[in-house]
Motif scaffolding. Structure first.
Motif, PDB file in Angstrom:
ATOM      1  N   TYR A  74      67.514  66.253  38.808  1.00  0.00           N
ATOM      2  CA  TYR A  74      67.675  65.446  37.585  1.00  0.00           C
ATOM      3  C   TYR A  74      67.338  64.026  37.543  1.00  0.00           C
ATOM      4  CZ  TYR A  74      69.469  64.102  33.081  1.00  0.00           C
ATOM      5  OH  TYR A  74      69.669  63.525  31.749  1.00  0.00           O
ATOM      6  N   GLN A  75      66.208  63.712  36.937  1.00  0.00           N
ATOM      7  CA  GLN A  75      65.729  62.370  37.042  1.00  0.00           C
ATOM      8  C   GLN A  75      65.358  61.996  35.798  1.00  0.00           C
ATOM      9  OE1 GLN A  75      62.255  61.953  39.914  1.00  0.00           O
ATOM     10  NE2 GLN A  75      62.699  64.040  40.469  1.00  0.00           N
ATOM     11  N   PRO A  76      66.493  61.630  34.947  1.00  0.00           N
ATOM     12  CA  PRO A  76      66.271  61.252  33.414  1.00  0.00           C
ATOM     13  C   PRO A  76      65.442  60.059  33.008  1.00  0.00           C
ATOM     14  CG  PRO A  76      68.338  60.614  34.180  1.00  0.00           C
ATOM     15  CD  PRO A  76      67.845  61.357  35.457  1.00  0.00           C
ATOM     16  N   GLY A  77      64.550  60.142  32.272  1.00  0.00           N
ATOM     17  CA  GLY A  77      63.558  59.237  31.885  1.00  0.00           C
ATOM     18  C   GLY A  77      62.537  58.903  32.896  1.00  0.00           C
ATOM     19  N   LEU A  78      61.993  59.790  33.776  1.00  0.00           N
ATOM     20  CA  LEU A  78      61.330  59.452  35.005  1.00  0.00           C
ATOM     21  C   LEU A  78      59.941  58.904  34.144  1.00  0.00           C
ATOM     22  CD1 LEU A  78      60.623  59.649  37.950  1.00  0.00           C
ATOM     23  CD2 LEU A  78      59.402  62.063  37.274  1.00  0.00           C
ATOM     24  N   GLY A 111      71.146  66.993  42.178  1.00  0.00           N
ATOM     25  CA  GLY A 111      70.855  65.483  42.668  1.00  0.00           C
ATOM     26  C   GLY A 111      69.688  64.803  41.744  1.00  0.00           C
ATOM     27  N   MET A 112      69.082  64.053  42.351  1.00  0.00           N
ATOM     28  CA  MET A 112      68.167  63.189  41.893  1.00  0.00           C
ATOM     29  C   MET A 112      66.811  63.401  42.702  1.00  0.00           C
ATOM     30  SD  MET A 112      69.527  59.767  40.198  1.00  0.00           S
ATOM     31  CE  MET A 112      68.038  59.237  39.241  1.00  0.00           C
ATOM     32  N   THR A 113      66.667  62.399  43.770  1.00  0.00           N
ATOM     33  CA  THR A 113      65.515  62.879  44.582  1.00  0.00           C
ATOM     34  C   THR A 113      65.628  62.434  46.166  1.00  0.00           C
ATOM     35  OG1 THR A 113      64.870  60.341  44.335  1.00  0.00           O
ATOM     36  CG2 THR A 113      63.944  62.094  42.867  1.00  0.00           C
ATOM     37  N   SER A 114      66.744  63.107  46.787  1.00  0.00           N
ATOM     38  CA  SER A 114      66.974  62.720  48.161  1.00  0.00           C
ATOM     39  C   SER A 114      66.404  63.645  48.910  1.00  0.00           C
ATOM     40  CB  SER A 114      68.407  62.562  48.194  1.00  0.00           C
ATOM     41  OG  SER A 114      69.108  64.000  48.326  1.00  0.00           O
TER      42      SER A 114
END
Length: 142
Positions: free
Chosen positions: A66-70, A47-50
């Protein structure tokens, strides 16, 4: 198989229809509100950030965030502690997925790291600050 669970505020349940119909992997949507069932069935959680990623990491699951372009620092603390793994580019996502799929299953959460995180006494610190502010305010008014 892949189970997709959309964010609770997401309304576009047909967003992935094309991907699902073209996939060679069986993909289903999970609309169950009880996430504990997903944790028990899942080998990998992505996931992202939950808070669900955070909890899954603490439960010892293999988790990829997965945090593309963080831009800036990673908001998921379990990535910083090494409990979960962060990926910020597509290339790193692919690399981390390959590593994750070849890992032996984590059977136990990273207890020393978790204990260190939990023992930071954040709640007590916030209550102490609030108490100090209220005492100062009260002493001004008396």
């Amino acid at each position: 198989r892949v189970i997709i669970r959309l964010h609770p505020r997401s309304r576009d349940i047909h967003k992935y229809d094309t991907i699902i119909t073209k996939s060679r992997i069986p993909i289903i949507f999970d609309t169950n509100k009880n996430h504990h069932n997903i944790f028990q069935k899942s080998n990998y959680i992505i996931g992202m950030t939950s808070i669900l990623l955070f909890e899954a990491g603490l439960r010892g699951k293999r988790v990829l965030s997965y945090q593309p372009g963080l831009k800036g620092s990673d908001p998921l603390p379990t990535n910083r502690f090494g409990i979960t793994v962060g990926a910020y580019t597509k290339k790193k996502l692919i690399q981390n997925l390959k590593i994750m799929f070849n890992q032996k299953k984590r059977s136990v959460p990273a207890v020393p790291i978790i204990n260190n995180y939990i023992k930071q006494n954040a709640t007590q610190k916030v209550i102490h600050v609030m108490d100090t502010i209220l005492r100062k305010k009260q002493s001004i008014h008396t």
